[in-house]
Scaffold this active site. Structure first.
Site, mmCIF file in Angstrom:
data_model
loop_
_atom_site.group_PDB
_atom_site.id
_atom_site.type_symbol
_atom_site.label_atom_id
_atom_site.label_comp_id
_atom_site.label_asym_id
_atom_site.label_seq_id
_atom_site.Cartn_x
_atom_site.Cartn_y
_atom_site.Cartn_z
ATOM 1 N N SER A 196 0.844 -1.205 0.000
ATOM 2 C CA SER A 196 0.000 0.000 0.000
ATOM 3 C C SER A 196 0.874 1.248 0.000
ATOM 4 C CB SER A 196 -0.964 -0.037 1.185
ATOM 5 O OG SER A 196 -1.912 0.999 1.103
ATOM 6 N N HIS A 241 -8.679 1.080 0.027
ATOM 7 C CA HIS A 241 -8.589 0.090 -1.051
ATOM 8 C C HIS A 241 -9.939 -0.516 -1.426
ATOM 9 C CE1 HIS A 241 -4.289 0.455 -1.222
ATOM 10 N NE2 HIS A 241 -4.230 0.303 0.091
#
Length: 295
Positions: free
Chosen positions: A75, A189
């Site tokens: 990430s 996400h």
């Protein structure tokens, strides 16, 4: 965060000072003194982790002959990986992740979204669970992180994620050992981050991106790349897309990787790797003591 490196290595001290100049606030003070409530704000957390990670990477490369053949980051960590590979300038990456955190927080009103970790989950069962939660609530629940070893994180509207967690515990047909709601400030996400994605696109598109000095593995598709083309698009898509960490780590042996170093705060990736690639040796680089173990 990073104080051990700051106190022992000039290159780390300069990294924190460079970060403060780029961000126009004293990130060193925030990392070392807090307050924790400010540090936990995602627009501060993201550049703080990036700064700590790059300070550790710079100490590692200054004090040892070790150099990466492949980089990857989970990430936010993808920005650190790209700085380490020379694709992004550190100052540019700091400003980007500061805005990334702000845009992510603003994308969804506080209390609207949620995330949960599913333990012992297979992808098809986790997907079916999200489908059932959506059907029950009319809200969104999506697969956010494939962390490895049967851990999948789901993200979306609070009602749907909580419904999925209840279904996972109530129906053994999903084969999920445990569902744990996560203490997060936003549902990362997933498609609820579309506003953040739209806001980040022009910033990323206006940022200079160079070819990486080594291969890097992208979150969105778990594939390795060796040129600058597509980096911006992949970073944009990463905001709403799933983090395919397990697949990324499974790729490493095919690229000739036999050992790795987790650079930055904590040992989260070390723990994940033990469930994904037990034969791949992982060490950590977070403090001055860690460096001694690597030398």
């Amino acid at each position: 965060m990073g104080k051990s490196l700051f106190e022992n290595f000039v290159v780390a001290k300069r990294t924190f000072e460079e970060a403060g100049d780029a961000l126009s606030f004293d990130i060193k003070k925030l990392c070392f003194e807090g307050p924790e409530s400010d540090l936990k704000l995602t627009q501060n957390t993201q550049p703080a982790i990036l700064t700590h990670s790059i300070a550790a990477f710079r100490v590692l490369t200054a004090e040892t002959p070790l150099r990466p053949d492949v980089v990857a980051g989970h990430s936010l960590g993808e920005y650190s990986a790209l700085v380490a590979a020379g694709s992004l300038q550190f100052a540019d990456a700091l400003r980007l992740v500061n805005k990334r955190g702000l845009f992510m927080q603003e994308a969804v009103p506080v209390g609207t979204g949620a995330m949960a970790a599913l333990v012992g989950a297979a992808e098809d069962k986790a997907r079916a669970l999200c489908d059932a939660a959506r059907a029950t609530t009319g809200k969104s629940a999506e697969l956010a992180n494939f962390n490895g070893g049967g851990q999948i994180v789901i993200s979306g509207h609070k009602e749907a994620v909580e419904a999925a967690a209840r279904l996972a515990g109530a129906d053994p047909a999903y084969g999920i050992a445990k569902a744990v709601l996560l203490a997060v400030s936003a549902p990362f996400h997933c498609s609820l981050m579309k506003r953040a994605e739209d806001n980040m696109r022009p910033l990323l598109e206006s940022t200079k991106v160079a070819a990486p000095s080594c291969a890097y593995v992208a979150n969105v598709d778990a594939k390795s790349y060796a040129d600058a083309a597509g980096i911006v698009d992949r970073l944009v898509r990463q905001i709403c897309g799933s983090v395919r960490w397990e697949q990324s780590m499974q790729l490493l042996p095919t690229l000739g990787v036999t050992e790795g170093i987790e650079v930055g705060p904590g040992r989260v990736l070390f723990g994940l790797m033990r469930r994904i690639q037990k034969d791949l040796k992982i060490r950590g680089m977070d403090t001055a003591e860690d460096l001694k173990a690597l030398q």
